[in-house]
Design an enzyme around this catalytic site. Structure first.
Site, short mmCIF file in Angstrom:
data_model
loop_
_atom_site.label_atom_id
_atom_site.label_comp_id
_atom_site.label_asym_id
_atom_site.label_seq_id
_atom_site.Cartn_x
_atom_site.Cartn_y
_atom_site.Cartn_z
N ASP A 115 -14.92 1.35 1.44
CA ASP A 115 -14.37 0.77 2.58
C ASP A 115 -15.68 0.06 3.37
O ASP A 115 -15.33 -0.45 4.18
CB ASP A 115 -13.86 1.92 3.54
CG ASP A 115 -12.23 2.29 3.38
OD1 ASP A 115 -11.89 1.59 2.53
OD2 ASP A 115 -11.87 3.06 4.11
N ASN A 164 -6.36 9.84 0.83
CA ASN A 164 -7.25 9.76 1.90
C ASN A 164 -7.78 11.18 2.25
O ASN A 164 -8.34 11.30 3.58
CB ASN A 164 -6.69 8.89 3.12
CG ASN A 164 -6.98 7.60 2.94
OD1 ASN A 164 -8.04 6.95 2.56
ND2 ASN A 164 -5.77 6.72 2.98
N TRP A 185 0.78 -1.10 0.04
CA TRP A 185 -0.02 -0.20 -0.08
C TRP A 185 1.01 1.41 0.12
O TRP A 185 2.05 1.38 0.72
CB TRP A 185 -0.80 0.03 1.25
CG TRP A 185 -1.78 1.08 1.61
CD1 TRP A 185 -3.04 1.20 1.40
CD2 TRP A 185 -1.52 2.17 2.21
NE1 TRP A 185 -3.47 2.36 1.73
CE2 TRP A 185 -2.48 3.28 2.53
CE3 TRP A 185 -0.42 2.97 2.83
CZ2 TRP A 185 -2.73 4.42 2.83
CZ3 TRP A 185 -0.17 4.21 3.38
CH2 TRP A 185 -1.28 4.81 3.29
N ASP A 237 -3.48 4.77 -2.54
CA ASP A 237 -4.48 5.56 -1.86
C ASP A 237 -4.40 6.82 -1.85
O ASP A 237 -3.40 7.40 -2.22
CB ASP A 237 -4.46 5.13 -0.33
CG ASP A 237 -5.73 4.87 0.34
OD1 ASP A 237 -6.69 5.46 -0.25
OD2 ASP A 237 -5.73 3.94 1.37
C1 GLA Z 1 -8.13 3.80 3.31
C2 GLA Z 1 -8.50 2.72 2.53
C3 GLA Z 1 -8.54 1.36 3.34
C4 GLA Z 1 -7.18 1.24 3.74
C5 GLA Z 1 -6.44 2.41 4.95
C6 GLA Z 1 -5.16 2.33 5.35
O1 GLA Z 1 -9.09 4.16 4.34
O2 GLA Z 1 -9.43 2.80 1.95
O3 GLA Z 1 -8.72 0.37 2.55
O4 GLA Z 1 -6.06 0.98 3.06
O5 GLA Z 1 -6.80 3.54 4.11
O6 GLA Z 1 -4.86 3.55 5.89
#
Ligand code: GLA
Length: 746
Positions: free
Chosen positions: A550, A482, A413, A480
Site C-alpha cells: 500500500d 485486510n 475489487w 483483498d
Molecule cells: C487494502 C488494499 C488497498 C485497497 C483497500 C480498499 O488496503 O491494500 O489497495 O484496495 O484495501 O479497502
C-alpha cells in the site's frame, strides 16, 4: 536426475550444476551428506567420520554395542529428524500416539522414483505433473514403534537448480493419533558458515531485508497471523558467509503456502547448521483417525554457486514456468489504473466513466474499480459479505460496457474471506464468522474473518462472488484480505479441533481461489492483503500478480521492490505510479516499470504536461515490458548498503537490457561505475540514456559510468539494445545520424 546406489544405499539427486546426497544407514535412518555445487561422487565415510562413538543401545536389559559401527544420533545429519530421540537439535515431525506418547522415530522402508509429480489435492503446488524434465523420489519411512508412515517427496529438475520437498503422514495404527508438527523440508548443512537473509515488515513497509549470521542460537522466522503476515515472508535465503550477489553458494527457500509457517535455523554444538521449515506448529494439532493422511505443503529450494542472483534466476524461472497460472504466466499484463488512491469510497457512475475516458487517452488498458461498489459500503465499516452491487452508487453494467466499447478492460475489487458485523450476512448468519464465542473478539478494520473451515461457508461465499462474475463481463479481479486471524474459534469445528483452524482456514481460502480460477480462467487475478501482506508462492499459484504494497511513495518502493525481487519474478509484483508529490511522473514510472505496471491516481487532476509524459511512458512500457516479464534479473547495488540502489533485467537472448539506478541522498561527482551482468561481451549495445554505443565487455568489466553529481531521488533508466536491431528501430525512430553511431562503433 535421481540415482540410487544399491550397494552403498546412496541416493544422489543431481543435474549439471547441483547435487544432493543422502544415504540409508544401518539403522534405517536417512543420513544427509551434501547439498551444493555438482559433485560426481562422494565418499560416505569421509563425510561421516566425525562420529567417534560406537553405537550402543539397551536390548532386553543388556547393553549391545556393535564394535565395528560408528554412529551418533547427536552428530549425524538427517533428512528428517525424530522427536524425543537422542537427536535434540530440532524435529521434523511430532506425533502424539494413541497411548499419549510423543516419541517419533522414522526409519526407511522403501522408495520409488517417478517422472513429474502428482498434484497435491487442496494445496497449491508446483505444476509438474507430466514434466519430463522432473523426477520425483518418494521414500516411505515407518515409525519404529507403530504403524505410522512418513512419505518424503523430493522432486528435482534437470534444467533448473530447483529441489522441491514435502512430506505426508499416514496413520495405519488402527486408532486415532494427533499430529502436532509436520515439516515440509529439513536440510542439515554438515559444514560451513552461513548467513540468513529474511524479510520483516509491517503495513506499508512490506518486506524489508535483514541479514543475520547463523550461529549457535536458533533463529525462527515465522508467522502466526493465519494468512496476512507482514511480519515475516515465507521466503528466505541461506548463503555461505562470504557469498555475495554474484559469487558463492546461495540457497533460496520458499514455501508454497499462505498460512502460518516457520523456518527454524541454527548451528548445533558441532557447528553444523540445521534448517527445518513448514507449517508453524504453534496452535497446531490435527486429529488423524485411522487410515487418514496429512500432507505438508511443498517447499522449494533454489541453489546457485553464482551468488544470490544465480539462485534468484532459478527461482524466477521456476515460478514463471511451474507456479503461476498458465494463462498469464508468460504474458505481459495490461497497464492498469486503480480507483483507490484517486477516489477511495467516493465515486459514482459518472466519475468512473470519466476515469475510463481519460485513462483511454493516456494509453491505459485496464480500469479497476476498487472497494466500495457493493452493499451499502461507503467506508470500511460495513457490508463485507453482501456482494450485491450498490445500484444507487454505480451502474456496473454501464461502466463495463463503456470500457469494452472503448476497447478497454474492466476489473473490480473483492474481499471474499471477510465479514463485516454490520452486514446482512452477519445478521442472517452470525455463525459464519470465525471467532471464539467465549470472549469479545478484536476487530481490525471493523471486520472478522469468515469461518472458511466450514465448507458451507466456502460454498455460500463463492456463490455470492461468482454470480457477479457470471453476470458481468469482468476482466480482472483484485482479491483483498485486510485483517489477520486472532481469538480464533469455529462453531463448525468445535472446541476440540481448535488446533486445526489455522490450516483449515487457509485450505478454505485455497478452495475459494481454486473454484474461481477454474470457473474464470481468463479473469486476471491480483491478490492483495492490505498491500503485500500475503505475498507467497501459495497465492501466486492462483494469481499471477500480487499488489506489492500500500506504500506507493516511490522512494520507499525502491526498497520494497529490491527485496521482493530476490524471491518473486518482477511480473508478479503489482507496482503503481501514484500522485505522491516527491518525484516526477517519469521517475515514479521508472520504478514501477520493474513490476506489474499501473497507476493509482485521478487522471483528471493531471496537468497537460504530465498527461503527455504519461502517454510517452505508456508507449515505452508497451515497447519494453517484455524484458521485465521474461528476462533475467540481477540485483546490482543494495539500498541497505549504501546511498543508491541498482538492478537490471536482461532478455534471455541477451540483446535487450533495462538498467535501473536510484540515488537516495544528493551526492557530488564521485567515481561510480556499476558493473553490469548477463550481457553478451561481444555484442555492441546502444544506450538510450547516454546515446552511446559500447561493447558488452566494457559494461561487464568496467561498468556503466554514473560519476556525475546526483540529486536526491535521481532515478535513471538505461535501455540497452544490441546494435544491429537498433539500426532498424532507434536509428529511424529517433533520427540519429548514422554517422554518429558508426564513429562510436568503429
Ligand atoms: C487494502 C488494499 C488497498 C485497497 C483497500 C480498499 O488496503 O491494500 O489497495 O484496495 O484495501 O479497502
Amino acid at each position: 536426475m535421481i540415482k540410487f546406489d544399491e550397494k552403498r544405499k546412496l541416493f544422489s539427486l543431481y543435474n549439471k550444476e547441483f547435487s544432493y546426497y543422502f544415504y540409508i544407514n544401518k539403522l534405517g535412518y536417512l543420513i544427509h551428506l551434501y547439498s551444493g555445487e555438482y559433485l560426481s561422487d562422494l565418499d560416505v565415510e569421509r563425510l561421516t567420520e566425525r562420529y567417534s562413538e560406537r553405537y550402543a543401545y539397551l536390548d532386553n536389559d543388556k547393553e549391545i554395542c556393535d564394535e565395528s559401527y560408528y554412529f551418533s544420533l547427536q552428530a549425524s545429519n538427517f533428512e528428517c529428524s525424530g522427536f524425543n530421540t537422542a537427536d535434540k537439535r530440532g524435529n521434523f515431525a511430532i506425533i502424539k500416539n494413541s497411548d499419549n506418547s510423543l516419541l517419533t522415530d522414522f526409519r526407511y522402508v522403501k522408495h520409488e522414483i517417478v517422472y513429474g509429480k502428482k498434484p497435491i489435492k487442496g494445496l497449491p503446488h508446483a505444476r509438474i505433473e507430466n514434466a519430463k524434465n522432473v523426477e520425483t523420489l518418494i521414500i516411505t519411512l515407518k515409525d519404529v514403534r507403530s504403524e505410522v508412515y512418513l512419505e518424503l517427496y523430493y522432486s528435482i529438475f534437470d534444467d533448473l537448480n530447483i529441489l522441491i520437498r514435502n512430506s505426508k503422514i499416514i496413520n495405519k495404527t488402527g486408532s486415532s493419533i494427533n499430529l502436532l508438527k509436520l515439516s515440509s523440508m529439513q536440510v542439515d548443512f554438515p559444514y560451513g558458515n552461513y548467513n540468513l537473509i529474511s524479510t520483516y515488515g509491517t503495513w506499508s513497509k512490506d518486506r524489508q531485508l535483514e541479514e543475520t549470521r547463523i550461529n549457535h542460537n536458533k533463529i525462527v522466522i515465522s508467522d502466526n497471523h493465519g494468512a496476512r503476515g507482514f511480519y515475516h515472508n515465507s521466503s528466505i535465503i541461506i548463503k555461505e558467509k562470504d557469498t555475495n550477489l554474484f559469487n558463492g553458494s546461495a540457497y533460496i527457500f520458499s514455501l508454497i503456502y499462505s498460512g502460518n509457517f516457520s523456518f527454524e535455523v541454527g548451528q548445533d554444538e558441532l557447528g553444523q547448521t540445521r534448517l527445518i521449515c513448514g507449517i508453524n506448529d504453534e496452535n497446531f494439532y490435527f486429529a488423524m483417525p485411522h487410515n487418514t493422511s496429512f500432507t505438508a505443503p511443498e517447499c522449494v529450494m533454489s541453489f546457485s554457486s553464482q551468488g544470490i542472483n544465480g539462485a534468484t534466476h532459478h527461482m524466477h524461472d521456476f515460478v514463471r514456468n511451474y507456479i503461476l497460472p498458465k494463462t498469464f504466466a508468460l504474458k505481459e499484463r495490461p497497464i492498469l489504473i486503480n480507483s483507490w488512491e484517486a477516489y477511495y469510497f467516493d465515486f459514482d457512475t459518472n466519475k468512473i466513466i470519466s476515469l475510463i475516458e481519460e485513462a483511454k487517452k493516456l494509453g491505459i488498458e485496464l480500469v479497476v474499480l476498487d472497494d466500495g461498489w457493493f452493499g451499502k459500503r461507503s467506508d470500511d465499516k460495513t457490508s463485507l459479505g453482501d456482494w450485491n452491487i450498490n445500484l444507487e452508487k454505480i451502474d456496473l453494467k454501464k461502466v463495463i460496457d463503456y470500457a469494452h466499447s472503448n476497447k478497454m478492460k474492466f476489473g473490480i475489487w473483492v474481499e471474499p474471506e471477510m465479514i463485516s458485523p454490520d452486514s446482512a450476512l452477519f445478521r442472517n448468519h452470525p455463525e459464519f464468522a470465525l471467532y471464539n464465542r467465549n470472549i469479545k473478539p478484536t476487530l481490525f478494520r471493523h471486520q472478522l474473518p469468515l469461518d472458511l473451515t466450514n465448507p458451507k461457508v466456502v460454498d455460500f461465499i463463492y456463490e455470492s462472488i461468482s454470480k457477479i462474475f457470471r453476470n458481468y463481463k469482468i476482466d480482472y479481479c483484485k482479491w483483498d484480505f485486510n485483517r489477520y486471524l486472532s481469538e480464533i474459534g469455529s462453531l463448525y469445528l468445535g472446541k476440540d479441533k481448535e488446533g486445526e483452524i489455522y490450516h483449515r482456514f487457509i485450505l478454505g481460502s485455497y478452495k475459494l481461489l481454486e473454484n474461481f480460477v477454474n470457473e474464470f480462467p481468463n479473469v486476471l487475478l491480483e491478490t492483495c492483503a492490505s498491500g503485500g501482506g500475503r505475498f507467497d508462492l501459495g497465492m501466486l499459484y492462483y494469481s499471477p500478480q500480487i499488489w506489492g504494497s500500500d506504500e506507493t511513495d516511490p522512494t520507499a518502493r525502491v526498497e520494497i521492490q529490491y527485496s521482493t525481487n530476490f524471491f518473486y519474478p518482477l511480473s508478479t509484483i503489482g507496482a503503481h505510479v501514484s500522485a505522491r508529490p516527491y518525484l516526477t511522473y517519469q521517475d515514479k514510472a521508472i520504478i514501477s516499470a520493474f513490476g506489474t505496471f499501473g497507476y493509482e491516481l485521478d487522471p483528471l487532476k493531471l496537468s497537460k504536461e504530465d498527461k503527455d509524459k504519461i502517454i510517452e511512458i505508456n508507449k515505452l512500457i508497451k515497447e519494453w515490458h517484455h524484458v521485465v516479464t521474461l528476462g533475467d534479473y540481477y540485483a546490482l547495488k543494495s539500498p541497505i548498503e549504501g546511498n543508491y540502489a541498482s538492478w537490471m533485467v536482461v532478455s534471455k537472448n541477451k540483446r535487450e537490457a533495462l538498467v535501473f539506478h536510484f540515488n537516495f541522498r544528493r551526492e557530488p561527482t564521485y567515481a561510480r561505475y556499476i558493473k553490469l551482468y548477463g550481457l553478451d561481451p561481444d555484442l555492441y549495445y546502444f544506450n538510450s540514456l547516454t546515446n552511446t554505443i559500447y561493447k558488452g565487455e566494457f559494461y561487464l568489466r568496467v561498468g556503466l559510468n554514473i560519476s556525475a553529481p546526483l540529486n536526491e531521488g535521481t532515478t535513471m533508466l538505461f535501455i540497452l539494445k544490441a546494435v544491429n536491431y537498433l539500426e532498424k528501430t532507434i536509428f529511424e525512430k529517433k533520427q540519429m545520424k548514422n554517422q554518429q553511431v558508426r564513429d562510436k562503433i568503429f
